[in-house]
Design an enzyme around this catalytic site. Structure first.
Site, PDB file in Angstrom:
ATOM      1  N   HIS A 216      41.857  64.833  83.209  1.00  0.00           N
ATOM      2  CA  HIS A 216      42.616  65.933  83.815  1.00  0.00           C
ATOM      3  C   HIS A 216      41.716  67.221  84.127  1.00  0.00           C
ATOM      4  CE1 HIS A 216      42.489  67.394  79.605  1.00  0.00           C
ATOM      5  NE2 HIS A 216      42.777  68.698  80.069  1.00  0.00           N
TER       6      HIS A 216
HETATM    7  C1  UD1 Z   1      44.988  73.377  81.477  1.00  0.00           C
HETATM    8  C2  UD1 Z   1      43.961  74.273  80.990  1.00  0.00           C
HETATM    9  C3  UD1 Z   1      43.208  73.412  80.233  1.00  0.00           C
HETATM   10  C4  UD1 Z   1      43.870  72.198  79.422  1.00  0.00           C
HETATM   11  C5  UD1 Z   1      45.005  71.593  80.020  1.00  0.00           C
HETATM   12  C6  UD1 Z   1      45.831  70.921  79.203  1.00  0.00           C
HETATM   13  C7  UD1 Z   1      43.349  76.196  82.022  1.00  0.00           C
HETATM   14  C8  UD1 Z   1      42.295  77.075  82.959  1.00  0.00           C
HETATM   15  N1  UD1 Z   1      43.286  75.191  81.941  1.00  0.00           N
HETATM   16  O1  UD1 Z   1      44.456  72.667  82.531  1.00  0.00           O
HETATM   17  O2  UD1 Z   1      42.055  73.914  79.431  1.00  0.00           O
HETATM   18  O3  UD1 Z   1      42.892  71.361  79.106  1.00  0.00           O
HETATM   19  O4  UD1 Z   1      45.774  72.591  80.782  1.00  0.00           O
HETATM   20  O5  UD1 Z   1      46.418  69.869  79.715  1.00  0.00           O
HETATM   21  O6  UD1 Z   1      44.265  76.917  81.286  1.00  0.00           O
HETATM   22  N2  UD1 Z   1      50.906  71.014  87.075  1.00  0.00           N
HETATM   23  C9  UD1 Z   1      52.271  70.490  87.239  1.00  0.00           C
HETATM   24  N3  UD1 Z   1      53.162  70.621  86.453  1.00  0.00           N
HETATM   25  C10 UD1 Z   1      52.972  71.219  85.113  1.00  0.00           C
HETATM   26  C11 UD1 Z   1      51.706  71.766  84.864  1.00  0.00           C
HETATM   27  C12 UD1 Z   1      50.852  71.607  85.746  1.00  0.00           C
HETATM   28  O7  UD1 Z   1      52.492  70.010  88.111  1.00  0.00           O
HETATM   29  O8  UD1 Z   1      53.885  71.391  84.317  1.00  0.00           O
HETATM   30  C13 UD1 Z   1      49.888  70.807  88.090  1.00  0.00           C
HETATM   31  C14 UD1 Z   1      49.832  71.870  89.191  1.00  0.00           C
HETATM   32  O9  UD1 Z   1      49.666  71.428  90.460  1.00  0.00           O
HETATM   33  C15 UD1 Z   1      48.936  72.837  88.801  1.00  0.00           C
HETATM   34  C16 UD1 Z   1      48.162  71.828  88.153  1.00  0.00           C
HETATM   35  O10 UD1 Z   1      48.645  70.903  87.790  1.00  0.00           O
HETATM   36  O11 UD1 Z   1      48.390  73.591  89.973  1.00  0.00           O
HETATM   37  C17 UD1 Z   1      46.864  72.235  87.069  1.00  0.00           C
HETATM   38  O12 UD1 Z   1      47.844  73.294  85.905  1.00  0.00           O
HETATM   39  P1  UD1 Z   1      46.965  74.342  85.142  1.00  0.00           P
HETATM   40  O13 UD1 Z   1      47.888  74.785  84.121  1.00  0.00           O
HETATM   41  O14 UD1 Z   1      46.584  75.296  86.309  1.00  0.00           O
HETATM   42  O15 UD1 Z   1      45.710  73.703  84.774  1.00  0.00           O
HETATM   43  P2  UD1 Z   1      45.558  72.122  83.950  1.00  0.00           P
HETATM   44  O16 UD1 Z   1      44.482  71.593  84.684  1.00  0.00           O
HETATM   45  O17 UD1 Z   1      46.678  71.729  83.484  1.00  0.00           O
HETATM   46  N1  UDP Z   2      48.855  64.165  75.126  1.00  0.00           N
HETATM   47  C1  UDP Z   2      50.422  63.972  75.154  1.00  0.00           C
HETATM   48  N2  UDP Z   2      50.749  63.237  76.236  1.00  0.00           N
HETATM   49  C2  UDP Z   2      50.099  62.538  77.389  1.00  0.00           C
HETATM   50  C3  UDP Z   2      48.676  63.126  77.270  1.00  0.00           C
HETATM   51  C4  UDP Z   2      48.167  63.600  75.922  1.00  0.00           C
HETATM   52  O1  UDP Z   2      51.163  64.357  74.392  1.00  0.00           O
HETATM   53  O2  UDP Z   2      50.398  62.103  78.176  1.00  0.00           O
HETATM   54  C5  UDP Z   2      48.518  65.164  73.998  1.00  0.00           C
HETATM   55  C6  UDP Z   2      47.158  64.628  73.219  1.00  0.00           C
HETATM   56  O3  UDP Z   2      47.583  63.772  72.449  1.00  0.00           O
HETATM   57  C7  UDP Z   2      46.496  65.767  72.817  1.00  0.00           C
HETATM   58  C8  UDP Z   2      47.078  66.740  73.873  1.00  0.00           C
HETATM   59  O4  UDP Z   2      47.945  66.232  74.549  1.00  0.00           O
HETATM   60  O5  UDP Z   2      47.336  66.204  71.460  1.00  0.00           O
HETATM   61  C9  UDP Z   2      45.721  67.076  74.678  1.00  0.00           C
HETATM   62  O6  UDP Z   2      46.088  67.737  75.686  1.00  0.00           O
HETATM   63  P1  UDP Z   2      45.320  67.611  77.015  1.00  0.00           P
HETATM   64  O7  UDP Z   2      44.562  66.460  77.191  1.00  0.00           O
HETATM   65  O8  UDP Z   2      46.193  67.974  78.239  1.00  0.00           O
HETATM   66  O9  UDP Z   2      44.280  68.915  76.834  1.00  0.00           O
HETATM   67  P2  UDP Z   2      43.135  69.272  76.028  1.00  0.00           P
HETATM   68  O10 UDP Z   2      43.138  68.951  74.867  1.00  0.00           O
HETATM   69  O11 UDP Z   2      41.915  68.678  76.854  1.00  0.00           O
HETATM   70  O12 UDP Z   2      42.985  70.824  76.422  1.00  0.00           O
END
Ligand code: UD1
Ligand code: UDP
Length: 379
Positions: A216
């Site tokens: 991601h």
């Molecule tokens: C965010 C965090 C990242 C973390 C990740 C965990 C920041 C800068 N990044 O990244 O550090 O590792 O969350 O998962 O805060 N979207 C959906 N549905 C949702 C959420 C997101 O469709 O419920 C899609 C949208 O298109 C959105 C994109 O995902 O624009 C990115 O979401 P965003 O929260 O901005 O960043 P992440 O890549 O999720």
């Molecule tokens: N996770 C989850 N469902 C999924 C993928 C990940 O519950 O389908 C959990 C995972 O076990 C971990 C957390 O989400 O505890 C990690 O989140 P993510 O990878 O989105 O973000 P990061 O840790 O890189 O910030």
């Protein structure tokens, strides 16, 4: 005492389970927790799914900010959190990790002179092109109590001028740094048994070995060459070794695959008999998968660590990691988004090198320790 906890992105919601549980079990008469969900993540399987399963109290406030450019998204959160702090007048604000929700909580609290508690302090990738690196550095320097899960985290903070000799009373200018272990280790131990009751393995027809993968990071999803290299490597490993790859797909990756992968590669992925792409799953389901997988391939901070907790070798799809201990100990290999490096790491780790899993992340009681220190110094 009253604390406001800020959550927003999936990993923070999961982390909140550990602190909320510690408060419920040991500090309910002394700590009142107000939970503010920024709404950064909002899909059912990125947010709501976790609350009941992990017994996290329902948020007292939801700002519903949704997705957007970083500036606009963070600004909306900042405005909303500020209003809530002014209304609730907490003794402290608590933030987790390094997302935009984290930095918004930090800014709102520090500008209103409310002490900030940062859980997962001190982690560094030394790569400021990552949005998370800016967020975590800023938060550490706005905090009064900094809880670092690792020794490396404490050392990073010392290099930035934090002193371990500060004496109470602690303030933003005289902060306290702790090495306290990882609340996600607490959670993984606590939920491990419950995860065994889940049926995801049979639902996915996983009877033998398989690989668990998650992708991601923005610099993997948003750069076509990198996303292509990762998927080509996953297809090759799974086809050559006849091993299924289970990939719970983050919504960001789902969206970017459509624009950043060639039609041919998209067709190969769709027709692969080994690639099992599924929607994001619950935390108990991930643990069930992590416990049975033979390998983990990920760019997630949380998942690479959980691979270590459940004693699985890990291929990290990043050039660097904040969790350097697991690489130094040989449990994980940094491969960036480089197809050859990923294939090579798979070979190396398949030969079953003699891996050990020392207790690098505490004793599973980090959350209780954190709560008692919060109460002592900010209560
Ligand atoms: C965010 C965090 C990242 C973390 C990740 C965990 C920041 C800068 N990044 O990244 O550090 O590792 O969350 O998962 O805060 N979207 C959906 N549905 C949702 C959420 C997101 O469709 O419920 C899609 C949208 O298109 C959105 C994109 O995902 O624009 C990115 O979401 P965003 O929260 O901005 O960043 P992440 O890549 O999720
Ligand atoms: N996770 C989850 N469902 C999924 C993928 C990940 O519950 O389908 C959990 C995972 O076990 C971990 C957390 O989400 O505890 C990690 O989140 P993510 O990878 O989105 O973000 P990061 O840790 O890189 O910030």
């Amino acid at each position: 005492m009253k604390i406001i906890t800020i959550i927003g992105a999936r990993p923070q919601i999961i982390k909140a389970a550990a602190i909320s549980r510690a408060i419920r079990n040991h500090f309910s008469s002394k700590i009142q927790e107000i939970i503010v969900h920024t709404g950064q993540h909002y899909d059912e399987n990125m947010s709501a799914i976790f609350f009941e399963e992990l017994q996290i109290p329902k948020p007292d406030y939801n700002l519903n900010v949704g997705s957007g450019n970083h500036g606009a998204q963070t600004a909306k959160m900042l405005e909303g959190i500020e209003e809530i702090i002014l209304k609730e007048k907490p003794n402290a604000v608590l933030v987790y990790g390094d997302t935009n929700s984290t930095v918004a909580g930090g800014l709102a609290a520090s500008k209103l002179l409310v002490p900030l508690i940062h859980i997962e302090a001190g982690l560094r990738s030394f790569n400021k092109s990552m949005p998370e690196e800016i967020n975590r550095i800023a938060c550490d320097h706005m905090s009064t109590l900094l809880f670092s899960p690792t020794k490396q985290g404490v050392e990073n903070l010392q290099k930035e001028g934090f002193k371990l000799t500060n004496q109470k009373p602690f303030t933003i200018d005289n902060p306290r740094v702790y090495h306290c272990g990882d609340i996600m280790f607490d959670n993984s131990l606590y939920f491990s048994e419950l995860a065994s009751t889940k049926s995801i393995l049979s639902e996915l027809n996983l009877t033998g070995t398989f690989i668990l993968s998650t992708i991601h990071r923005n610099n993997n999803t948003d750069i076509p060459e990198r996303l292509t290299a990762i998927f080509e490597a996953l297809i090759e490993i799974s086809t050559v070794n006849k091993i299924p790859v289970v990939l719970p797909l983050h919504p960001r990756t789902k969206k970017m695959m459509e624009t950043n992968l060639s039609p041919d590669l998209q067709k190969n992925i769709a027709s692969s008999q080994y690639l099992k792409i599924i929607p994001p799953v619950s935390f108990l389901d991930v643990i069930a998968l992590e416990k049975k997988a033979s390998f983990v391939v990920t760019d997630s901070g949380g998942v690479q660590k959980e691979a270590f907790f459940f004693e699985k070798p890990c291929i990290i799809l990043r050039p660097e990691t904040e969790w350097t201990e697991i690489v130094e100990n040989g449990n994980a290999i940094l491969c960036d988004a480089d197809k050859d490096r990923i294939l090579n790491a798979y070979q190396v780790l398949s030969k079953k090198p003699d891996l050990t899993y020392p207790p690098l992340f505490g004793d599973g009681k980090a959350a209780e320790f954190i709560c008692s220190e919060i109460l002592e110094h900010l209560g």
